[in-house]
Design a protein around this motif. Structure first.
Motif, PDB file in Angstrom:
ATOM      1  N   TYR A 228      55.413  10.307 -92.108  1.00 30.83           N
ATOM      2  CA  TYR A 228      54.719  10.243 -90.963  1.00 30.83           C
ATOM      3  C   TYR A 228      55.211  11.255 -89.829  1.00 30.83           C
ATOM      4  N   GLY A 229      54.333  11.543 -89.103  1.00 27.62           N
ATOM      5  CA  GLY A 229      54.825  12.483 -87.906  1.00 27.62           C
ATOM      6  C   GLY A 229      54.876  13.759 -87.837  1.00 27.62           C
ATOM      7  N   LEU A 230      55.335  14.525 -86.678  1.00 27.39           N
ATOM      8  CA  LEU A 230      55.404  15.988 -87.134  1.00 27.39           C
ATOM      9  C   LEU A 230      56.611  16.315 -88.179  1.00 27.39           C
ATOM     10  N   ARG A 231      56.176  17.220 -88.631  1.00 26.35           N
ATOM     11  CA  ARG A 231      57.405  17.727 -89.737  1.00 26.35           C
ATOM     12  C   ARG A 231      57.795  19.213 -89.399  1.00 26.35           C
ATOM     13  N   GLU A 232      59.108  19.092 -89.295  1.00 27.42           N
ATOM     14  CA  GLU A 232      59.982  20.535 -89.084  1.00 27.42           C
ATOM     15  C   GLU A 232      60.493  20.933 -90.287  1.00 27.42           C
ATOM     16  N   ASN A 233      60.429  21.870 -90.931  1.00 29.13           N
ATOM     17  CA  ASN A 233      61.124  22.322 -92.008  1.00 29.13           C
ATOM     18  C   ASN A 233      62.650  22.617 -91.907  1.00 29.13           C
ATOM     19  N   GLY A 234      63.144  22.035 -93.068  1.00 35.97           N
ATOM     20  CA  GLY A 234      64.850  22.266 -92.681  1.00 35.97           C
ATOM     21  C   GLY A 234      65.320  22.647 -94.082  1.00 35.97           C
ATOM     22  N   ARG A 235      66.709  23.096 -94.126  1.00 33.56           N
ATOM     23  CA  ARG A 235      67.557  23.753 -95.330  1.00 33.56           C
ATOM     24  C   ARG A 235      67.466  22.674 -96.491  1.00 33.56           C
ATOM     25  N   ASP A 236      67.413  21.335 -96.027  1.00 37.88           N
ATOM     26  CA  ASP A 236      67.335  20.024 -96.974  1.00 37.88           C
ATOM     27  C   ASP A 236      66.593  19.085 -96.665  1.00 37.88           C
ATOM     28  N   ILE A 237      66.729  17.866 -97.165  1.00 38.29           N
ATOM     29  CA  ILE A 237      65.966  16.651 -96.562  1.00 38.29           C
ATOM     30  C   ILE A 237      66.834  16.197 -95.350  1.00 38.29           C
ATOM     31  N   VAL A 238      67.862  16.318 -95.384  1.00 34.91           N
ATOM     32  CA  VAL A 238      68.710  15.831 -94.223  1.00 34.91           C
ATOM     33  C   VAL A 238      68.439  16.640 -92.734  1.00 34.91           C
ATOM     34  N   ASP A 239      68.373  17.839 -93.093  1.00 33.04           N
ATOM     35  CA  ASP A 239      68.096  18.703 -92.164  1.00 33.04           C
ATOM     36  C   ASP A 239      66.635  18.743 -91.713  1.00 33.04           C
ATOM     37  N   LEU A 240      65.563  18.372 -92.556  1.00 39.50           N
ATOM     38  CA  LEU A 240      64.315  18.267 -92.354  1.00 39.50           C
ATOM     39  C   LEU A 240      64.170  17.012 -91.422  1.00 39.50           C
ATOM     40  N   TYR A 241      64.946  15.879 -92.012  1.00 37.78           N
ATOM     41  CA  TYR A 241      64.694  14.659 -90.915  1.00 37.78           C
ATOM     42  C   TYR A 241      65.267  14.812 -89.649  1.00 37.78           C
ATOM     43  N   GLU A 242      66.305  15.294 -89.516  1.00 40.93           N
ATOM     44  CA  GLU A 242      67.082  15.778 -88.200  1.00 40.93           C
ATOM     45  C   GLU A 242      66.048  16.604 -87.300  1.00 40.93           C
ATOM     46  N   LYS A 243      65.773  17.576 -87.702  1.00 40.37           N
ATOM     47  CA  LYS A 243      65.089  18.623 -86.979  1.00 40.37           C
ATOM     48  C   LYS A 243      63.411  17.728 -86.724  1.00 40.37           C
ATOM     49  N   SER A 244      62.980  17.095 -87.662  1.00 42.75           N
ATOM     50  CA  SER A 244      61.811  16.534 -87.423  1.00 42.75           C
ATOM     51  C   SER A 244      61.623  15.482 -86.054  1.00 42.75           C
ATOM     52  N   ARG A 245      62.853  14.538 -86.235  1.00 48.83           N
ATOM     53  CA  ARG A 245      63.051  13.615 -85.414  1.00 48.83           C
ATOM     54  C   ARG A 245      63.462  14.296 -83.871  1.00 48.83           C
ATOM     55  N   ALA A 246      64.075  15.335 -84.109  1.00 50.58           N
ATOM     56  CA  ALA A 246      64.797  15.912 -82.719  1.00 50.58           C
ATOM     57  C   ALA A 246      63.500  16.594 -82.181  1.00 50.58           C
ATOM     58  N   ALA A 247      62.497  17.289 -82.515  1.00 46.60           N
ATOM     59  CA  ALA A 247      61.413  17.868 -82.143  1.00 46.60           C
ATOM     60  C   ALA A 247      60.254  16.810 -81.964  1.00 46.60           C
ATOM     61  N   GLY A 248      60.328  15.710 -82.531  1.00 46.18           N
ATOM     62  CA  GLY A 248      59.123  15.014 -82.658  1.00 46.18           C
ATOM     63  C   GLY A 248      58.977  13.838 -81.608  1.00 46.18           C
ATOM     64  N   PHE A 249      59.972  13.613 -80.996  1.00 45.10           N
ATOM     65  CA  PHE A 249      60.128  12.497 -79.797  1.00 45.10           C
ATOM     66  C   PHE A 249      60.624  12.794 -78.559  1.00 45.10           C
ATOM     67  N   GLY A 250      60.068  12.688 -77.310  1.00 46.77           N
ATOM     68  CA  GLY A 250      60.370  12.933 -76.219  1.00 46.77           C
ATOM     69  C   GLY A 250      61.444  12.248 -75.603  1.00 46.77           C
ATOM     70  N   ARG A 251      62.219  12.673 -74.319  1.00 46.16           N
ATOM     71  CA  ARG A 251      63.497  12.054 -74.055  1.00 46.16           C
ATOM     72  C   ARG A 251      63.298  10.624 -73.852  1.00 46.16           C
ATOM     73  N   GLU A 252      62.390  10.090 -73.394  1.00 42.23           N
ATOM     74  CA  GLU A 252      62.113   8.471 -73.219  1.00 42.23           C
ATOM     75  C   GLU A 252      62.234   7.806 -74.574  1.00 42.23           C
ATOM     76  N   VAL A 253      61.577   8.572 -75.511  1.00 41.33           N
ATOM     77  CA  VAL A 253      61.418   7.745 -76.858  1.00 41.33           C
ATOM     78  C   VAL A 253      62.686   7.708 -77.329  1.00 41.33           C
ATOM     79  N   LYS A 254      63.235   8.985 -77.390  1.00 47.61           N
ATOM     80  CA  LYS A 254      64.682   9.227 -77.976  1.00 47.61           C
ATOM     81  C   LYS A 254      65.793   8.196 -77.139  1.00 47.61           C
ATOM     82  N   ARG A 255      65.739   7.812 -75.822  1.00 49.04           N
ATOM     83  CA  ARG A 255      66.486   7.032 -75.424  1.00 49.04           C
ATOM     84  C   ARG A 255      66.235   5.627 -75.937  1.00 49.04           C
ATOM     85  N   ARG A 256      64.881   5.170 -75.814  1.00 52.85           N
ATOM     86  CA  ARG A 256      64.811   3.791 -76.559  1.00 52.85           C
ATOM     87  C   ARG A 256      65.310   3.568 -77.973  1.00 52.85           C
ATOM     88  N   ILE A 257      65.050   4.930 -78.839  1.00 48.77           N
ATOM     89  CA  ILE A 257      65.465   4.573 -80.148  1.00 48.77           C
ATOM     90  C   ILE A 257      66.962   4.467 -80.236  1.00 48.77           C
TER      91      ILE A 257
END
Ligand code: GLN
Length: 388
Positions: A228-257
């Motif tokens: 689901y959601g925005l995808r940012e490509n990465g070196r490997d799957i962990v990098d892809l997860y990290e980049k996608s979640r960093a780019a796909g949520f705004g500040r308030e949503v990150k705070r709640r997570i």
């Protein structure tokens, strides 16, 4: 269906300022405000927020862009924007309307409902939105009453509770006055007004800001850029997860997570999450006790203030923004229905709303009492189209 409307990101916010698409501008202006649509059509001057998270819905209804709009309410997101824009918003009982198709924020609190210009429109729209749904197992299998018929019932013989714990420090005298006025209108229409006590009210907001982020952190785990959601490509799957979640949520949503992940983590779970759930039970019990005394509905202000300007609140301390929902959140925590009805104006000419809280699955009484308030206050005159 006319179109989709703007809202706070993942429904987290009270002003629409967390939207990924930029903030919604309220059609309302403070008296004497110079806010206008500039030559290029751009909005100039300090404009007001429509509330949130369903601020796009409320603004569109108040601006006469549509007759009614759907919205969701996890802690106040139907009632607070309705109060800020002079419109009617009802959060039905948890389980009355299917959540199928709604992006989950906090599943035990989320509920959909309409925002409209009148109590009658609200009743008509809720009737078509409500029904049992096998696709949402929390949706109850109860017949949907003719809500429109309920608006002419009046309040004669009803007992309306005024909870003393809703008289908070720093509440504007205009809100206090409006609340008093609302009680007088209901009394004049034949209701008995009684003081009631909901002693755990003060814990509702802090408990909500544990329960809601906890559920959100779990619900939003699926936005990993793979399924689901925005995808940012990465070196490997962990990098892809990290980049996608960093780019796909705004500040308030990150705070709640982050808050949610923290309160659910081993070692903190009992101290935060379990205690918040216990408080939730006590908040619910307080309402049940009041209703067991024969009270049919409870009258409170919808919000502690009228709409504020974009950028005026919460930039330093998020709690300042969270306090907007102080009167609406307890209703979600208890799973009860609540309606916000426009009832007057503040000294700057901005609309103010009153909230009626009902017994579970008794939205009919809210429509009946809401209609009395609408009739007594007189239909709110919505702002002229200065933006057109
Ligand atoms: N303003 C509250 C929050 O930010 C409620 C939001 C809502 O009801 N969706 O969580």
């Amino acid at each position: 269906m006319l179109g989709k409307l703007n809202m706070d990101e993942f429904a987290m916010g009270s002003s629409n300022e967390t939207s990924a698409f930029g903030p919604v501008v309220s059609p309302w202006r403070r008296e004497g405000s110079n806010v206008s649509a500039g030559a290029s059509g751009a909005i100039e001057g300090t404009h007001l927020v429509p509330g949130g998270s369903s601020g796009g819905s409320a603004a569109a209804v108040a601006a006469h862009l549509c007759l009614g709009a759907t919205a969701t309410d996890t802690g106040g997101s139907i009632r607070q924007p309705a109060a800020f824009t002079g419109t009617v918003g009802i959060k039905p009982t948890y389980g009355r309307v299917s959540r199928w198709g709604t992006v989950a924020f906090a599943s035990s609190l989320d509920q959909a409902g309409p925002i409209t210009r009148t109590v009658r429109d609200s009743a008509i729209m809720l009737r078509s939105m409500a029904s049992p749904d096998p696709k949402d197992t929390t949706c109850v299998d109860l017949p949907v009453p003719d809500f429109e018929a309920a608006i002419s019932r009046g309040v004669k013989g009803l007992k309306i509770g005024i909870p003393k714990e809703y008289r908070i420090d720093g509440m504007s005298p205009e809100i206090e006055q409006l609340w008093h006025q609302g009680a007088e209108w209901l009394r004049a229409a034949g209701a008995e007004i009684v003081e009631v006590s909901l002693p755990h009210t003060k814990y509702a907001l802090p408990a909500y800001y544990i329960v809601a982020p906890a559920e959100a952190s779990s619900n939003l785990a699926r936005y990993d850029g793979v399924r689901y959601g925005l995808r940012e490509n990465g070196r490997d799957i962990v990098d892809l997860y990290e980049k996608s979640r960093a780019a796909g949520f705004g500040r308030e949503v990150k705070r709640r997570i982050m808050i949610g992940t923290y309160v659910l983590s081993a070692g903190y779970y009992d101290a935060y999450y379990v205690r918040a759930q216990k408080l939730r039970t006590l908040i619910k019990r307080n309402f049940e006790e009041v209703y067991a005394q024969g009270v049919h509905a409870i009258l409170t202000p919808a919000t502690p203030s009228a709409a504020f300007g974009i950028g005026e609140k919460g930039s330093g301390d998020p709690v300042e923004m969270y306090l907007n929902d102080i009167f609406t959140v307890p209703v979600n925590m208890a799973g009860l229905p609540g309606i916000a009805v426009p009832a007057g104006f503040d000294s700057q000419g901005l609309p103010l709303g009153l909230q009626l809280i009902g017994r579970a699955f008794d939205e009919e009484t809210l429509f009946a009492a809401g209609q009395v308030i609408e009739d007594s206050a007189g239909r709110i005159k919505l702002p002229p189209a200065w933006w057109a």
